[in-house]
Motif scaffolding. Sequence first.
Motif, PDB file in Angstrom:
ATOM      1  N   SER A 237       0.827  -1.203   0.000  1.00  0.00           N
ATOM      2  CA  SER A 237       0.000   0.000   0.000  1.00  0.00           C
ATOM      3  C   SER A 237       0.860   1.252   0.000  1.00  0.00           C
ATOM      4  O   SER A 237       1.845   1.341   0.745  1.00  0.00           O
ATOM      5  N   THR A 238       0.443   2.220  -0.801  1.00  0.00           N
ATOM      6  CA  THR A 238       1.101   3.533  -0.784  1.00  0.00           C
ATOM      7  C   THR A 238       0.333   4.539   0.069  1.00  0.00           C
ATOM      8  O   THR A 238       0.752   5.690   0.162  1.00  0.00           O
ATOM      9  N   ILE A 239      -0.782   4.110   0.668  1.00  0.00           N
ATOM     10  CA  ILE A 239      -1.627   5.067   1.403  1.00  0.00           C
ATOM     11  C   ILE A 239      -1.847   4.644   2.851  1.00  0.00           C
ATOM     12  O   ILE A 239      -2.911   4.848   3.430  1.00  0.00           O
ATOM     13  N   GLY A 240      -0.805   4.024   3.442  1.00  0.00           N
ATOM     14  CA  GLY A 240      -0.796   3.850   4.886  1.00  0.00           C
ATOM     15  C   GLY A 240      -1.431   2.597   5.430  1.00  0.00           C
ATOM     16  O   GLY A 240      -1.670   2.506   6.631  1.00  0.00           O
ATOM     17  N   GLN A 245      -2.229  -3.011  10.232  1.00  0.00           N
ATOM     18  CA  GLN A 245      -3.612  -3.232   9.817  1.00  0.00           C
ATOM     19  C   GLN A 245      -3.855  -4.672   9.338  1.00  0.00           C
ATOM     20  O   GLN A 245      -4.956  -5.189   9.482  1.00  0.00           O
ATOM     21  N   SER A 251       3.636  -1.230   3.922  1.00  0.00           N
ATOM     22  CA  SER A 251       3.425   0.157   3.519  1.00  0.00           C
ATOM     23  C   SER A 251       4.636   0.638   2.724  1.00  0.00           C
ATOM     24  O   SER A 251       5.783   0.422   3.131  1.00  0.00           O
ATOM     25  N   LEU A 253       6.879   3.620   0.898  1.00  0.00           N
ATOM     26  CA  LEU A 253       7.282   5.014   0.743  1.00  0.00           C
ATOM     27  C   LEU A 253       8.396   5.010  -0.298  1.00  0.00           C
ATOM     28  O   LEU A 253       9.514   4.574  -0.021  1.00  0.00           O
TER      29      LEU A 253
END
Length: 305
Positions: A237-240, A245, A251, A253
Amino acid sequence: MQAVTLDRDGAAPAARDDLARPSPGPDEVLVRVRASSINGFDVKAAAGAMRGAMDYRYPVVLGKDFAGEVEAIGGTSEFRVGDPVFGVLMRSYLGDGTWAEYVTVGGADGIARVPDGVELATAGVLGLAGATALDTLDALDVRPGDTVLVAGATGGVGALAVQYARLAGARVVATARPGPATDFVRDLGAAEVVDYTGDLTGQVRALAPDGVSRIVHLAGDGAPLAGLLAAGGRLASTIGFGPDQHPAAVSILAKPDRTDLDRLADDVQAGRVRVPVEHRYELDEVPRALTEFRGTLGKLAVSLP
């Protein structure tokens, strides 16, 4: 010089033409910027959403992507005046961005030569989106035979992720609205397209009853997407949405480096990937472009004379 700036806390981004041209430091080169782009990060920075995470050094010149020619060299460098270069500013603060006629680029930033046959206008939209796509797929270790769900496939990162997943030999399932957006991702190499405004889970399960092996999470809620993973699958995921989760999530960056930039440029030069651009804006049109960022098919580009 002309630039697009935030002049104070709470100010809206605006074009101005009275900024002093920067000078390169000992480990920097000065680049005459010819092209840039608008990324999701830029939209957040312009809205002030990065306050607390990054220092805003006013007047803040916005923008991260750049392509242009080396104008001057501050010290020893592998580059020469006149070299065509592109890359991404990777600074810990916001202040000296690329939505300007000139920018200084240092050793901590990503910079590479633009190869023959690749236009500066293309290189200017390539760096951050391309590196993010590469870093995401590298984290997923996409291999032939994988089924990769790309959520957010129509944006700049998604358009490149679809192509790179296909090049890796994967079966790509992309999310898009019916109509032009669906045609767009199919043209990039998506084998199947699911409508994210409908029953996304049901549509994906119909295509992959046992789940998908890899998920590129660029948009939407990560939790229901993670529920679509097959045993042993991974989500990047690029959106946290990360391991806090879901245990199969990581994640991302992006950290554009020379290896990424050279690979991107070589792939564009060879025709293996393309960078779709929905619209090009002049520098003084960037404040309007920021309001038109959502829902685009591919990238929004910025052109400078």
